[in-house]
Design an enzyme around this catalytic site. Structure first.
Site, PDB file in Angstrom:
ATOM      1  N   ASP A 126       0.862  -1.195   0.030  1.00  0.00           N
ATOM      2  CA  ASP A 126      -0.117   0.084  -0.005  1.00  0.00           C
ATOM      3  C   ASP A 126       0.729   1.365   0.007  1.00  0.00           C
ATOM      4  O   ASP A 126       0.811   2.217   1.011  1.00  0.00           O
ATOM      5  CB  ASP A 126      -0.868  -0.195   1.141  1.00  0.00           C
ATOM      6  CG  ASP A 126      -1.823   1.094   1.381  1.00  0.00           C
ATOM      7  OD1 ASP A 126      -2.139   1.605   0.493  1.00  0.00           O
ATOM      8  OD2 ASP A 126      -2.200   1.304   2.520  1.00  0.00           O
ATOM      9  N   GLU A 378       3.734  -8.324   7.356  1.00  0.00           N
ATOM     10  CA  GLU A 378       2.376  -8.703   7.050  1.00  0.00           C
ATOM     11  C   GLU A 378       2.428  -9.896   5.922  1.00  0.00           C
ATOM     12  O   GLU A 378       1.632  -9.914   5.016  1.00  0.00           O
ATOM     13  CB  GLU A 378       1.416  -7.813   6.422  1.00  0.00           C
ATOM     14  CG  GLU A 378       1.087  -6.812   7.638  1.00  0.00           C
ATOM     15  CD  GLU A 378       0.014  -5.967   7.430  1.00  0.00           C
ATOM     16  OE1 GLU A 378      -0.531  -5.908   6.137  1.00  0.00           O
ATOM     17  OE2 GLU A 378      -0.685  -5.326   8.500  1.00  0.00           O
ATOM     18  N   TYR A 433      -6.247  -3.247  13.000  1.00  0.00           N
ATOM     19  CA  TYR A 433      -7.007  -2.127  12.657  1.00  0.00           C
ATOM     20  C   TYR A 433      -8.459  -2.364  13.212  1.00  0.00           C
ATOM     21  O   TYR A 433      -9.594  -2.152  12.455  1.00  0.00           O
ATOM     22  CB  TYR A 433      -7.137  -2.089  11.093  1.00  0.00           C
ATOM     23  CG  TYR A 433      -5.653  -1.396  10.693  1.00  0.00           C
ATOM     24  CD1 TYR A 433      -5.545  -0.026  10.569  1.00  0.00           C
ATOM     25  CD2 TYR A 433      -4.532  -2.097  10.385  1.00  0.00           C
ATOM     26  CE1 TYR A 433      -4.400   0.323  10.221  1.00  0.00           C
ATOM     27  CE2 TYR A 433      -3.438  -1.912  10.164  1.00  0.00           C
ATOM     28  CZ  TYR A 433      -3.255  -0.276  10.006  1.00  0.00           C
ATOM     29  OH  TYR A 433      -2.081   0.221   9.715  1.00  0.00           O
ATOM     30  N   TYR A 437     -10.889  -1.286   9.652  1.00  0.00           N
ATOM     31  CA  TYR A 437     -11.184  -2.493   8.738  1.00  0.00           C
ATOM     32  C   TYR A 437     -12.056  -3.396   9.444  1.00  0.00           C
ATOM     33  O   TYR A 437     -12.675  -4.168   8.848  1.00  0.00           O
ATOM     34  CB  TYR A 437      -9.900  -3.164   8.273  1.00  0.00           C
ATOM     35  CG  TYR A 437      -8.993  -2.606   7.451  1.00  0.00           C
ATOM     36  CD1 TYR A 437      -9.391  -1.656   6.252  1.00  0.00           C
ATOM     37  CD2 TYR A 437      -7.810  -1.999   7.715  1.00  0.00           C
ATOM     38  CE1 TYR A 437      -8.601  -0.729   5.609  1.00  0.00           C
ATOM     39  CE2 TYR A 437      -6.801  -1.246   6.969  1.00  0.00           C
ATOM     40  CZ  TYR A 437      -7.263  -0.815   6.095  1.00  0.00           C
ATOM     41  OH  TYR A 437      -6.656   0.089   5.221  1.00  0.00           O
ATOM     42  N   GLU A 469       1.417  -1.333  14.156  1.00  0.00           N
ATOM     43  CA  GLU A 469       0.553  -0.651  13.320  1.00  0.00           C
ATOM     44  C   GLU A 469      -0.960  -0.395  14.033  1.00  0.00           C
ATOM     45  O   GLU A 469      -1.477  -1.534  14.288  1.00  0.00           O
ATOM     46  CB  GLU A 469       0.204  -1.158  11.918  1.00  0.00           C
ATOM     47  CG  GLU A 469       1.473  -0.991  10.954  1.00  0.00           C
ATOM     48  CD  GLU A 469       1.275  -1.366   9.466  1.00  0.00           C
ATOM     49  OE1 GLU A 469      -0.003  -1.401   9.194  1.00  0.00           O
ATOM     50  OE2 GLU A 469       2.252  -1.598   8.693  1.00  0.00           O
ATOM     51  N   LYS A 533      -3.853   7.790   6.904  1.00  0.00           N
ATOM     52  CA  LYS A 533      -3.855   7.433   8.126  1.00  0.00           C
ATOM     53  C   LYS A 533      -2.420   8.421   8.975  1.00  0.00           C
ATOM     54  O   LYS A 533      -2.334   8.030  10.075  1.00  0.00           O
ATOM     55  CB  LYS A 533      -3.606   5.908   8.408  1.00  0.00           C
ATOM     56  CG  LYS A 533      -4.763   4.968   7.859  1.00  0.00           C
ATOM     57  CD  LYS A 533      -4.520   3.682   8.443  1.00  0.00           C
ATOM     58  CE  LYS A 533      -5.803   2.769   7.798  1.00  0.00           C
ATOM     59  NZ  LYS A 533      -5.724   2.811   6.252  1.00  0.00           N
TER      60      LYS A 533
END
Ligand code: BDP
Length: 557
Positions: A126, A378, A433, A437, A469, A533
């Protein structure tokens, strides 16, 4: 498919023995511009080297018509000895072709999709796939016999520090090595002889978070002449890092990480390193009371680590291995695939990944600021294939550096009941998240789920947890009284919710918000002019949540 090319130009006013040649950045089309570099007249008799801080993601370099270097991997340096190809005082053409195509065998991975309109690059991370030369290009000299590398390991025992060094020299087999260690004010504190040895520092002034005290190691290579054949200066911070149970120690004291996952990203410059932006970012982190950051999702320019060393900022160093995950890839690149297979991420990819780990450690091993190696962001981590993939990479990281903990940033769906690889690592780094999310606009549910998951991790592993994160997108200027996603208020509420939970779970030893600043991404329905963010906008203006962070982090210290 994006191609970019760039030609280097010598910058005027460069110092003696080292000359900086600036790269231009470009992307989108194949370009091979041409230009000339003048090698300084006084460099005769020296070894002349051309060094690239990085070329994203691979490059081939020529000097005049001779190919001098080819390099894979977008975020680590490479160089070429061009002594025999250049004449001091003369002009030479330096040509670089840079290619940012991502494939199953690149790190980070991606794939090129054939469509009726031509090939389209897809990738599973991303941030925008910038191409080019984002860091400095140097022309520099060394003597013909020279010190090629030094590795230091430091220890503390009460008020005594020690520095173990290993030095490598080329062409100086008959030479002697002398090493001195000086304090910041120039006072000599220890000396030793030989290519390997130990230096003892009584009443040591350790490097510690918030106080980047550095000693200066000075190595000399002596031949028969009455001046050294080569000298090599290296700043050294004396500090230790350790993990015991669920605690993280720096110099034997428990350490709690506060700060961010960042990106090398700014308006106009894109990924191009910019000293002014870097200093400004550090000043903003200081303003908030942040003590650390992660080089998400690739090694950053060396200038950032040098700055962190000098200012006592703690760093988690990360490789560019981001997006090795079919669950993520499906959303980001509309691609359905098996993460690890003969046709996707395979042993050839693993070799490129291993090389990325080697190059990161080779470059950053002597920085006291770096306290953890993160070898991936991730990745898939719930399958036998992921275990087989990571097991040898963790072993290699430990072989290269037995002194630093090894970790990876765990993906939201790799919950403790699914994850199979965390046992290989020293620290649990989680990216979560809840409130975004998952459990969007329901912070009560988010709080419950987050706490339950953290407690489940502590049941499964007795290891420290760093939340590497957490966060929410917020559009600067958007406010609301309801818990309304995309408002600055909602972002602040999400962060406050996480902080309540962290304070209740003992094993949490760190909080790094995603992200320090808004950044450019590939287009996506959830991406409004990039990823929002950041607690700062892309041009570094503070959002509402920065007030909360200032209060929390300035108190935590
Ligand atoms: C995580 C990634 C990070 C993304 C972030 C997000 O590690 O690179 O930018 O989510 O969605 O999955 O904002």
């Amino acid at each position: 498919m994006d191609w970019a090319g760039s030609t280097a130009h010598r910058r005027s006013g460069a110092g003696r023995g080292i000359s900086r040649v600036c790269g231009t950045r470009s992307c989108g089309r194949r370009l091979v511009p041409e230009g000339a570099v003048r090698v300084p007249q006084g460099w005769g008799g020296q070894r002349i080297v051309l060094r690239f801080g990085s070329a994203t993601h691979r490059a081939v370099v020529w000097v005049d018509d001779a190919e001098v270097a080819a390099h894979e991997g977008g975020y680590t340096p490479f160089e070429a000895d061009i002594t025999d190809l250049v004449v001091p005082g003369a002009e030479h053409r330096v040509t670089v072709v840079v290619n940012n195509t991502l494939s199953w065998q690149s790190i980070p991975p991606g794939h090129v999709k054939e469509t009726p309109d031509g090939p389209r690059q897809r990738y599973f991370h991303d941030f925008f796939n910038y191409a080019g030369l984002h860091r400095s290009v140097w022309l520099y000299t060394t003597p013909r016999s020279y010190i090629s590398d030094i590795t230091v390991f430091t220890r503390l025992a009460g008020s005594t520090g020690s520095v173990e060094y290993h030095l490598e020299a080329v062409g100086g087999e008959e030479h002697e090595v002398h090493v001195t260690l000086r304090d910041a004010d120039g006072t000599e504190v220890a000396r030793a002889a030989g290519a390997q040895g130990g230096l003892t520092v009584e009443d040591v002034h350790p490097w510690r978070p918030g106080e980047g005290h550095l000693y200066h190691l000075h190595a000399e290579l002596w031949g028969t002449s009455d001046t050294p054949a080569d000298t090599y200066p290296l700043p050294v911070g004396v500090r230790t890092v350790a993990v015991e149970g669920s605690r993280f120690f720096i110099n034997g004291e428990p350490f709690y990480f506060t700060g961010f996952g960042k990106h090398e990203d700014s308006p106009v410059r894109g990924k191009g390193h910019d000293d002014a932006f870097m200093v400004h970012d550090f000043a903003l982190m200081e303003w908030l009371g942040a003590n650390s950051f992660r080089t998400s999702h690739y090694p950053y320019a060396e200038e950032a680590l040098e700055y962190a060393d000098r200012h006592g900022i703690v760093v988690i160093g990360e490789t560019p291995a981001v997006g090795l995950n079919a669950e993520l890839g499906a959303t980001l690149a509309e691609a359905v695939f098996t993460t690890f297979s003969e046709h996707t991420i395979n042993t050839a990819t693993q070799d490129v990944h291993r090389q990325a780990i080697r190059e990161m450690i080779a470059r950053d091993k002597n920085h006291p600021c770096v306290v953890i190696w993160s070898i991936a962001n991730e990745p898939e981590s719930h399958t036998g294939a992921s275990f087989s993939y990571f097991d040898p990479l963790v072993a290699e990281t430990r072989r290269l550096d037995p002194t630093r903990p090894v970790a990876f940033a765990n993906f939201m769906t790799a919950t403790p009941d699914r994850d199979l690889i965390s046992g290989l690592f020293d620290v649990l780094m989680l990216n979560r998240y809840y409130g975004w999310y998952k459990d969007l606009a329901d912070l009560a549910a988010a709080e419950r789920h987050l706490e339950a998951e953290l407690r489940a991790w502590t049941q499964k592993h007795d290891k420290p947890i760093i939340m590497t994160e957490y966060g929410a997108d917020a559009l600067m200027g958007l406010h609301g009284v309801m818990p309304s996603p995309w408002t600055e208020d909602y972002q602040a509420d999400v962060l406050a919710m996480y902080h309540r939970v962290f304070d209740r779970v003992d094993a949490v030893v760190g909080e790094q918000i995603w992200n320090f600043a808004d950044f450019a991404t590939a287009p996506g329905l959830l991406r409004v002019d990039g990823n929002k963010k950041g607690v700062f906008t892309r041009d570094r203006r503070p959002k509402t949540s920065t007030r909360l962070l200032r209060e929390r982090w300035r108190e935590h210290r």
